[in-house]
Design an enzyme around this catalytic site. Structure first.
Site, short mmCIF file in Angstrom:
data_model
loop_
_atom_site.label_atom_id
_atom_site.label_comp_id
_atom_site.label_asym_id
_atom_site.label_seq_id
_atom_site.Cartn_x
_atom_site.Cartn_y
_atom_site.Cartn_z
N ARG A 199 -3.03 -12.64 -4.90
CA ARG A 199 -4.48 -12.48 -4.76
C ARG A 199 -5.06 -11.89 -6.04
O ARG A 199 -4.31 -11.59 -6.97
CB ARG A 199 -4.77 -11.51 -3.61
CG ARG A 199 -4.04 -10.20 -3.82
CD ARG A 199 -4.50 -9.10 -2.92
NE ARG A 199 -3.54 -8.04 -2.81
CZ ARG A 199 -3.37 -7.04 -3.67
NH1 ARG A 199 -4.12 -6.98 -4.75
NH2 ARG A 199 -2.47 -6.11 -3.49
N LYS A 209 -2.07 3.11 -7.35
CA LYS A 209 -2.62 3.20 -8.71
C LYS A 209 -3.94 3.99 -8.74
O LYS A 209 -4.77 3.84 -7.84
CB LYS A 209 -2.88 1.79 -9.24
CG LYS A 209 -1.62 0.95 -9.31
CD LYS A 209 -1.93 -0.53 -9.26
CE LYS A 209 -0.64 -1.32 -9.06
NZ LYS A 209 -0.88 -2.71 -8.68
N GLY A 265 0.80 -1.22 0.00
CA GLY A 265 0.00 0.00 0.00
C GLY A 265 0.84 1.28 0.00
O GLY A 265 0.37 2.33 0.41
N GLU A 324 4.45 -8.03 -10.40
CA GLU A 324 4.65 -6.61 -10.73
C GLU A 324 6.09 -6.35 -11.13
O GLU A 324 7.02 -6.85 -10.48
CB GLU A 324 4.30 -5.74 -9.52
CG GLU A 324 2.84 -5.84 -9.12
CD GLU A 324 2.44 -4.82 -8.06
OE1 GLU A 324 1.26 -4.47 -8.00
OE2 GLU A 324 3.31 -4.39 -7.27
#
Ligand code: ADP
Length: 505
Positions: free
Chosen positions: A294, A239, A166, A277
Site C-alpha cells: 500500500r 515509526k 503495527g 522493508e
C-alpha cells in the site's frame, strides 16, 4: 482500461485528504465516507460528496466492506482508494471490489496474498532469493517446539505474530526463564489484534536500522525502486521520524537494496506503490522484514526528493498506464518527516483527544503539513491519534534538520496535548544529528528526550551539532576542494543546490 472519473476514498484523516488533493488536480471527483465520530471531519469537508457508513468504531464503519462498496455504488464511483490501514491490505476486499466492477487503486489481491502473512511472505522471499531475517517460515505449533528452536539459534529472539502489523504481537525474549510467559503474551496479543494466534520466531538483530525501499510497478511488469527511507526513529516498533536519503547508505548499498526490493516485488507480480522493508545490521548486511502492499504514511519524503506524486502514479497505474520511468530518479537534496500526535509524552504517550482551541500550522519554503485537523475540531478518541505529518525539504541533511526544527517551533496546537516538544527533542539530539541512530535510539534516550526542556541538554545538543558540522566540513574540505569545505555559510560561494547534488554522488 477507461480513465477513472470518481474515486471513493475508503479512509479518514490526513491520508484521505492527501488522496483527494491529487484527485482534484487530476480532475477526478471525490467521495468521502465517514462514521458517526467524523461528521465534521476535514476529509468530509474536502470531498465533493460524503456518505455515512456507520457508528464510530471502525469495525462497524470503515472496516465493513459491504458498507464501503454500497457507498461507492450509491455515489457512482468507479474506483476505490484505500489509503493506509483499514481495508488497504485486505485481499478479500480487493476481490469484492473487482466483483462489483470497481477499480481498486492498489496491488492485485494475489500480491497481497503472497505478502500478507509474514510467514508466507518470508517463505516466498526465500524462494525468490531475497535475504530474510533468520528464523522460521512457519508458525510454531507448541511452546515445546518453540523452545527447542530457540535452543538451536540462541537468544535474543523476537516472537512475532504471523498475521502481524503495527508492532502488535511482537516480543523480544532474552532468556529461557522468560520464554514461556512471553510466548503466551505474544499469542494472546496476536489473537486479540488479528484474530489469529499463530506466532513464529526470528533472530533478534541487535541495533539494526530500519531502511525501506519504495517500489513501483505498472501492470506490464515494469518495476522500479524509488530509493530508500530511513525509519529507525521508532517507539514501540512504530515509526516517529523518517528521512531520505538514509544517512547510513552508501550508493552501492542503495543500489543493491533497490535491486533486491525490485526482485521481491517482481516475485509476487506487484502492481502500484509498495514498500519493501529491511533491517540493516551493524555490518551493513540487510534482511527482508516485510512488504507493505500500500501507500506508506511516510511517502511524502520520497515525493520531496524525487519530485513525483505517488498517488497520481497509483491512479495512472490502476488506469493501465505504462510506467514513464525506467529507473530510480537520483534523489535531490534531503527530506525529513515527523509524525505529530495528539498524545502526552509525559504520561507514557497516552492519547490526548479533545478540542483544538487554537492552531497555527508551520509554513514557509519547502514545508508541507499533511493534516487532518482544523481549529475548533475535536480529535475523536476512537481512532489513531496522529493528527498530522510535517515534512520538509532542504538541499542538505543539516539544513533539513534546521528547517524541521524551525517548522516545529512554529507549530502551535492548543486545547490538546501533542508530542511536538518530544519531536523537537529528537531533532536536537546529538545522536540524531550525527545520523547513525538505530532502532533502539528512542528507547535508549527516553529520559533525555522527555527531559529536553532541561537547558543543559539543549546546550549539549547545540554543541554536538556545531562539533559535528565542523568535523564534517573538515572531511568534506579534503574530498571536495572545489566546494570550499562547507555546506552552510562556508561553502565557498557554491550554491547549496549544486553542493547537494555533488555530495550525493
Ligand atoms: P509490524 O508489521 O508489526 O510493524 P515489523 O516486522 O515491520 O512489524 O517490525 C517493526 C519493527 O520492529 C522493525 O522496524 C524493528 O525496529 C523491529 N523488529 C522487527 N523484527 C525484528 C528483529 N528480528 N530484530 C530486531 N528488531 C526487529
Amino acid at each position: 482500461m477507461p480513465k477513472i472519473r470518481k474515486v471513493l476514498v475508503a479512509n479518514r484523516g490526513e491520508i484521505a485528504i492527501r488522496v483527494m488533493r491529487t484527485c482534484k488536480e487530476l480532475g477526478i471527483a471525490t467521495v468521502a465516507v465517514y462514521s458517526e465520530a467524523d461528521r465534521s471531519a476535514l476529509h468530509v469537508r474536502t470531498a465533493d460528496q460524503a456518505i455515512f457508513v456507520g457508528p464510530p468504531p471502525s469495525r462497524e464503519s470503515y472496516l465493513v466492506q459491504q458498507r464501503i462498496l454500497d457507498a461507492a455504488k450509491q455515489a457512482g464511483a468507479d474506483a476505490i482508494h484505500p489509503g493506509y490501514g483499514f481495508l488497504s491490505e485486505n485481499a478479500a476486499f480487493v476481490r469484492a471490489c473487482e466483483a462489483e466492477g470497481l477499480t481498486f487503486i492498489g496491488p492485485p489481491a494475489s500480491a497481497m496474498d503472497s505478502m500478507g502473512e509474514k510467514t508466507r511472505a518470508r517463505a516466498n522471499m526465500i524462494k525468490a532469493g531475497v535475504p530474510v531475517v533468520p528464523g522460521t517460515t512457519e508458525p510454531i505449533p507448541s511452546v515445546e517446539e518453540a523452545r527447542a528452536y530457540v535452543e538451536k539459534i540462541g537468544f535474543p529472539v523476537m516472537l512475532k505474530a504471523a498475521g502481524g502489523g503495527g508492532g502488535k504481537g511482537m516480543r523480544k525474549v532474552e532468556r529461557m526463564e522468560d520464554f514461556e510467559s512471553s510466548w503466551r503474551a505474544a499469542k494472546s496479543e496476536a489473537l486479540n489484534a488479528f484474530g489469529n494466534d499463530a506466532v513464529y520466531i526470528e533472530k533478534y538483530l541487535e541495533k539494526p536500522h530500519h531502511v525501506e525501499i519504495q517500489v513501483f510497478a505498472d501492470q506490464y511488469g515494469n518495476t522500479i525502486h524509488l530509493n530508500e527511507r530511513e525509519c529507525s526513529a521508532q517507539r514501540r516498533h512504530q515509526k516517529v521520524v523518517e528521512e531520505t536519503p538514509s544517512p547510513i547508505l552508501s550508493p552501492e548499498l542503495r543500489a543493491k537494496m533497490g535491486e533486491v526490493a525490485v526482485k521481491a516485488a517482481k516475485a509476487v507480480n506487484y502492481v502500484g506503490a509498495g514498500t519493501v522493508e529491511f533491517l540493516v545490521d551493524v555490518h551493513r548486511n540487510f534482511y527482508f522484514l516485510e512488504m507493505n502492499t500500500r501507500l506508506q504514511v511516510e511517502h511524502p519524503v520520497t515525493e520531496w526528493v524525487t519530485g513525483l506524486d505517488l498517488v497520481a502514479m497509483q491512479i495512472k497505474a490502476a488506469e493501465g498506464e505504462k510506467l514513464g520511468l525506467t529507473e530510480a530518479p537520483t534523489p535531490r537534496g534531503h527530506s525529513i518527516e515527523v509524525r505529530v500526535y495528539a498524545e502526552d509524552p509525559s504520561r507514557n504517550f497516552m492519547p490526548s483527544p479533545g478540542k483544538i482551541t487554537y492552531l497555527r500550522v508551520p509554513g514557509g519554503p519547502n514545508v508541507r503539513d499533511d493534516s487532518g485537523v482544523f481549529p475548533g475540531y475535536t480529535v475523536p478518541n476512537v481512532y489513531d491519534p496522529m493528527i498530522s505529518k510535517l515534512s520538509v525539504w532542504a538541499p542538505t541533511r543539516r539544513e533539513a534538520i534546521a528547517r524541521t526544527q524551525r517548522a516545529l517551533s512554529e507549530y502551535v496546537v492548543k486545547g490538546i496535548t501533542t508530542n511536538i516538544r518530544y519531536l523537537k527533542a529528537i531533532l536536537a539530539h546529538p545522536e540524531f544529528i550525527e545520523g547513525d541512530y538505530d532502532t533502539s535510539f528512542l528507547t535508549r534516550q527516553h529520559d533525555a528526550l522527555l527531559g529536553a526542556e532541561d537547558p543543559k541538554l539543549s546546550e549539549m545538543a547545540l554543541l554536538a551539532s556545531v562539533v559535528h558540522t565542523y568535523q564534517k566540513d573538515q572531511k568534506r574540505a579534503k574530498t571536495l576542494p572545489a566546494a570550499g569545505g562547507g555546506q552552510g555559510g562556508g561553502n565557498g560561494g557554491v550554491s547549496p543546490w549544486k553542493l547537494a547534488l555533488r555530495t550525493r554522488r
